[in-house]
Design a protein around this motif. Structure first.
Motif, PDB file in Angstrom:
ATOM      1  N   ALA A 163      -7.929   3.809 -12.466  1.00 33.40           N
ATOM      2  CA  ALA A 163      -7.889   3.357 -11.256  1.00 33.40           C
ATOM      3  C   ALA A 163      -7.401   4.548 -10.156  1.00 33.40           C
ATOM      4  N   TYR A 164      -7.774   4.625  -8.967  1.00 33.49           N
ATOM      5  CA  TYR A 164      -7.631   5.492  -8.168  1.00 33.49           C
ATOM      6  C   TYR A 164      -7.410   5.265  -6.770  1.00 33.49           C
ATOM      7  N   ARG A 165      -6.427   5.840  -5.826  1.00 33.23           N
ATOM      8  CA  ARG A 165      -6.359   5.573  -4.372  1.00 33.23           C
ATOM      9  C   ARG A 165      -6.171   7.096  -4.294  1.00 33.23           C
ATOM     10  N   LEU A 166      -7.460   7.719  -3.497  1.00 28.78           N
ATOM     11  CA  LEU A 166      -7.600   8.985  -3.100  1.00 28.78           C
ATOM     12  C   LEU A 166      -7.639   9.089  -1.599  1.00 28.78           C
ATOM     13  N   GLY A 167      -6.774   9.508  -0.979  1.00 27.21           N
ATOM     14  CA  GLY A 167      -6.956   9.350   0.364  1.00 27.21           C
ATOM     15  C   GLY A 167      -7.057   7.952   0.800  1.00 27.21           C
ATOM     16  N   GLU A 168      -8.017   7.499   1.574  1.00 28.29           N
ATOM     17  CA  GLU A 168      -8.509   6.400   2.087  1.00 28.29           C
ATOM     18  C   GLU A 168      -9.410   5.357   1.074  1.00 28.29           C
ATOM     19  N   ILE A 169      -9.675   6.056  -0.161  1.00 25.48           N
ATOM     20  CA  ILE A 169     -10.576   5.301  -0.713  1.00 25.48           C
ATOM     21  C   ILE A 169     -10.116   5.006  -2.114  1.00 25.48           C
ATOM     22  N   GLU A 170     -10.758   4.109  -2.659  1.00 21.91           N
ATOM     23  CA  GLU A 170     -10.470   3.585  -4.122  1.00 21.91           C
ATOM     24  C   GLU A 170     -11.632   3.934  -5.004  1.00 21.91           C
ATOM     25  N   ALA A 171     -11.373   4.327  -6.100  1.00 21.27           N
ATOM     26  CA  ALA A 171     -12.264   4.797  -7.056  1.00 21.27           C
ATOM     27  C   ALA A 171     -11.933   4.269  -8.563  1.00 21.27           C
ATOM     28  N   GLY A 172     -12.525   4.726  -9.467  1.00 14.84           N
ATOM     29  CA  GLY A 172     -12.484   4.284 -11.015  1.00 14.84           C
ATOM     30  C   GLY A 172     -12.620   2.835 -11.034  1.00 14.84           C
ATOM     31  N   MET A 173     -11.734   2.570 -12.339  1.00 15.58           N
ATOM     32  CA  MET A 173     -12.136   1.152 -12.899  1.00 15.58           C
ATOM     33  C   MET A 173     -11.039   0.100 -12.187  1.00 15.58           C
ATOM     34  N   VAL A 174     -11.479  -0.744 -11.688  1.00 11.45           N
ATOM     35  CA  VAL A 174     -10.620  -1.948 -11.079  1.00 11.45           C
ATOM     36  C   VAL A 174     -10.016  -2.437 -11.951  1.00 11.45           C
ATOM     37  N   GLY A 175      -8.700  -2.729 -12.004  1.00  7.69           N
ATOM     38  CA  GLY A 175      -7.491  -3.118 -12.715  1.00  7.69           C
ATOM     39  C   GLY A 175      -7.256  -2.536 -13.510  1.00  7.69           C
ATOM     40  N   SER A 176      -7.484  -1.287 -13.914  1.00  4.55           N
ATOM     41  CA  SER A 176      -6.927  -0.533 -15.005  1.00  4.55           C
ATOM     42  C   SER A 176      -5.495  -0.345 -15.280  1.00  4.55           C
ATOM     43  N   PRO A 177      -4.747  -0.512 -16.259  1.00  9.75           N
ATOM     44  CA  PRO A 177      -3.290  -0.463 -16.453  1.00  9.75           C
ATOM     45  C   PRO A 177      -2.882   1.003 -15.939  1.00  9.75           C
ATOM     46  N   VAL A 178      -3.838   2.099 -15.899  1.00 10.71           N
ATOM     47  CA  VAL A 178      -3.371   3.458 -15.550  1.00 10.71           C
ATOM     48  C   VAL A 178      -3.789   3.580 -13.978  1.00 10.71           C
ATOM     49  N   ARG A 179      -3.085   3.737 -12.791  1.00  6.50           N
ATOM     50  CA  ARG A 179      -3.428   3.810 -11.577  1.00  6.50           C
ATOM     51  C   ARG A 179      -2.975   4.994 -10.937  1.00  6.50           C
ATOM     52  N   LEU A 180      -3.646   5.696 -10.564  1.00  6.71           N
ATOM     53  CA  LEU A 180      -3.435   7.029  -9.925  1.00  6.71           C
ATOM     54  C   LEU A 180      -3.166   7.279  -8.554  1.00  6.71           C
ATOM     55  N   THR A 181      -2.271   7.510  -7.836  1.00  3.06           N
ATOM     56  CA  THR A 181      -2.280   7.327  -6.187  1.00  3.06           C
ATOM     57  C   THR A 181      -1.521   8.568  -5.833  1.00  3.06           C
ATOM     58  N   PRO A 182      -2.071   9.594  -5.828  1.00  3.48           N
ATOM     59  CA  PRO A 182      -1.382  11.184  -5.513  1.00  3.48           C
ATOM     60  C   PRO A 182      -1.168  10.960  -3.934  1.00  3.48           C
ATOM     61  N   THR A 183      -0.180  11.677  -3.335  1.00  2.76           N
ATOM     62  CA  THR A 183       0.276  11.810  -2.121  1.00  2.76           C
ATOM     63  C   THR A 183      -1.171  12.877  -1.628  1.00  2.76           C
ATOM     64  N   TRP A 184      -1.427  12.193  -0.618  1.00  6.09           N
ATOM     65  CA  TRP A 184      -2.965  12.932  -0.082  1.00  6.09           C
ATOM     66  C   TRP A 184      -2.780  13.411   1.081  1.00  6.09           C
ATOM     67  N   THR A 185      -3.282  14.776   1.361  1.00  9.12           N
ATOM     68  CA  THR A 185      -3.314  15.318   2.870  1.00  9.12           C
ATOM     69  C   THR A 185      -4.685  15.831   2.917  1.00  9.12           C
ATOM     70  N   GLY A 186      -5.422  15.672   4.177  1.00 10.18           N
ATOM     71  CA  GLY A 186      -6.515  16.116   4.430  1.00 10.18           C
ATOM     72  C   GLY A 186      -7.532  14.859   4.513  1.00 10.18           C
ATOM     73  N   ALA A 187      -8.745  15.165   4.688  1.00 10.74           N
ATOM     74  CA  ALA A 187      -9.923  14.060   4.728  1.00 10.74           C
ATOM     75  C   ALA A 187     -10.171  13.514   3.319  1.00 10.74           C
ATOM     76  N   SER A 188     -10.437  12.287   3.242  1.00  7.61           N
ATOM     77  CA  SER A 188     -10.647  11.515   1.846  1.00  7.61           C
ATOM     78  C   SER A 188     -11.905  12.306   1.107  1.00  7.61           C
ATOM     79  N   PRO A 189     -12.192  11.909  -0.037  1.00  7.66           N
ATOM     80  CA  PRO A 189     -13.142  12.550  -0.777  1.00  7.66           C
ATOM     81  C   PRO A 189     -14.492  11.360  -0.361  1.00  7.66           C
ATOM     82  N   PRO A 190     -15.784  12.110  -0.656  1.00  4.67           N
ATOM     83  CA  PRO A 190     -16.826  10.832  -0.504  1.00  4.67           C
ATOM     84  C   PRO A 190     -16.569   9.813  -1.286  1.00  4.67           C
ATOM     85  N   ARG A 191     -16.978   8.625  -0.670  1.00  3.13           N
ATOM     86  CA  ARG A 191     -17.057   7.366  -1.732  1.00  3.13           C
ATOM     87  C   ARG A 191     -18.396   7.458  -2.716  1.00  3.13           C
ATOM     88  N   GLY A 192     -18.280   6.634  -3.721  1.00  2.00           N
ATOM     89  CA  GLY A 192     -19.491   6.816  -4.544  1.00  2.00           C
ATOM     90  C   GLY A 192     -19.128   6.173  -5.796  1.00  2.00           C
TER      91      GLY A 192
END
Length: 351
Positions: A163-192
């Motif tokens: 699971a991911y928090r990339l800027g202002e978007i969520e991505a990946g597998m909801v509820g995954s035991p591995v969640r990556l939330t890097p410190t983000w600067t700049g615009a968010s990547p596209p949703r998809g």
């Protein structure tokens, strides 16, 4: 290389580790660089290193740090284990007394750690790769076929299981035991949606995620101060062990030539990707990889695209911080998507 270059490599790695929140590992690097002598087998081998000792080449300091951390985690030397986190470390004099003795007493077990490059298989880098796949998903709207070079245990080959928090978007597998939330600067990547149709990887020394020795080896390469990274690695190994990714043992260039067809493949976006691996491929191998990509890209179309997603240290970034670069065929256009902290903890998005 000279002894001075080896000592400078340890000093530079000390700065890098300390800045990245690993002051104990940085301190060990500094002490080795300042105080190691050629009196013992490890000292002679390290100070007489004939390759490129820095993190830009053979990463010699990280090879030795991996061996020491593995020994500390094993408990085979109680005095060494007692100075490692989470225990408080003594002062420089007492710390070096323990390390200097360990280098002599355990030379036979430490020496193999100097034989090859670190295999960190850093899970945090999946955040940058996922952001790159989101760019491709927005453009093509196709499922992906992943080809990872230098895949190690394949923990980044299964990046869609996190699971991911990339800027202002969520991505990946909801509820995954591995969640990556890097410190983000700049615009968010596209949703998809990132759908993986198939995946495969290659490594000269692939690691089996079901093998306890693999867990021990990968954990040893995580800097001892970084308990959160260790916990994340363990969770990612658990996920991968439930359905191990296919990782072949081969040379990267040989494997890519055998597995990446030059004929276009309709209905999927093929992605060749790697993270801090390309620098370890010989120049001839790098040239063959580029040639294979160009040959396969020549026939690419909008419904049969090819992409090259690279997370590698770059000479044109500050402190050689890794860049996330994306080349897409048709068109052979290259974009710099982001500048990243080496473990993926910080991502400066550029588009």
């Amino acid at each position: 290389m000279t002894e001075a270059a080896v000592r400078r490599a340890f000093a530079d790695q000390a700065v890098i580790c300390t800045a990245a929140g690993a002051p104990f590992t940085g301190r060990l690097c500094r002490l080795v660089g300042e105080r190691l002598t050629a009196d013992g087998a490890i000292g002679r081998r390290v100070l007489g290193w004939t390759g490129i000792p820095s993190h830009q080449g053979d990463a010699l300091p990280l090879r030795l740090m991996g061996g020491l951390h593995a020994l500390a985690r094993s408990g085979r030397d109680e005095a060494l284990a007692a100075i490692y986190p989470p225990h408080p470390a003594p002062d420089d004099v007492a710390t070096w007394a323990v390390v200097a003795r360990v280098l002599d007493d355990h030379a036979d077990s430490l020496s193999p750690w100097l034989d090859g490059p670190p295999q960190t298989n850093e899970v945090g880098r999946s955040a940058a790769l996922m952001a790159g796949l989101l760019v491709l998903a927005e453009r093509f709207g196709l499922p992906f076929a992943l080809y990872e070079l230098g895949a190690s245990a394949g923990l980044n080959t299964v990046l869609d299981r996190y699971a991911y928090r990339l800027g202002e978007i969520e991505a990946g597998m909801v509820g995954s035991p591995v969640r990556l939330t890097p410190t983000w600067t700049g615009a968010s990547p596209p949703r998809g949606d990132v759908e993986i149709a198939r995946r495969a990887g290659v490594d000269r020394n692939p690691l089996d995620v079901r093998d306890p020795a693999t867990r021990a080896r990968l954990a040893a390469y995580v800097w001892a101060d970084q308990r959160e990274r260790l916990a994340r690695l363990e969770a990612a190994l658990d996920l991968a062990a439930a359905d191990p990714p296919p990782i072949d043992q081969a040379d990267a260039a040989d494997w890519l030539e055998a597995n990446l067809s030059t004929a276009p493949e309709a209905g999927v976006c093929r992605v060749v990707m790697h993270t801090i691996a390309y620098q370890y491929f010989p120049p001839e191998g790098q040239a063959r990889i580029r040639a294979r990509l160009a040959a396969a890209g020549a026939g690419a179309t909008e419904d049969a695209p090819l992409a090259w997603l690279s997370f590698e240290a770059m000479s044109d970034t500050v402190d050689r911080r890794p860049a996330l670069d994306l080349t897409v065929w048709p068109g052979s256009e290259t974009q710099r998507l982001a500048i990243c902290q080496p473990h993926g903890a910080e991502i400066d998005w550029k588009i």
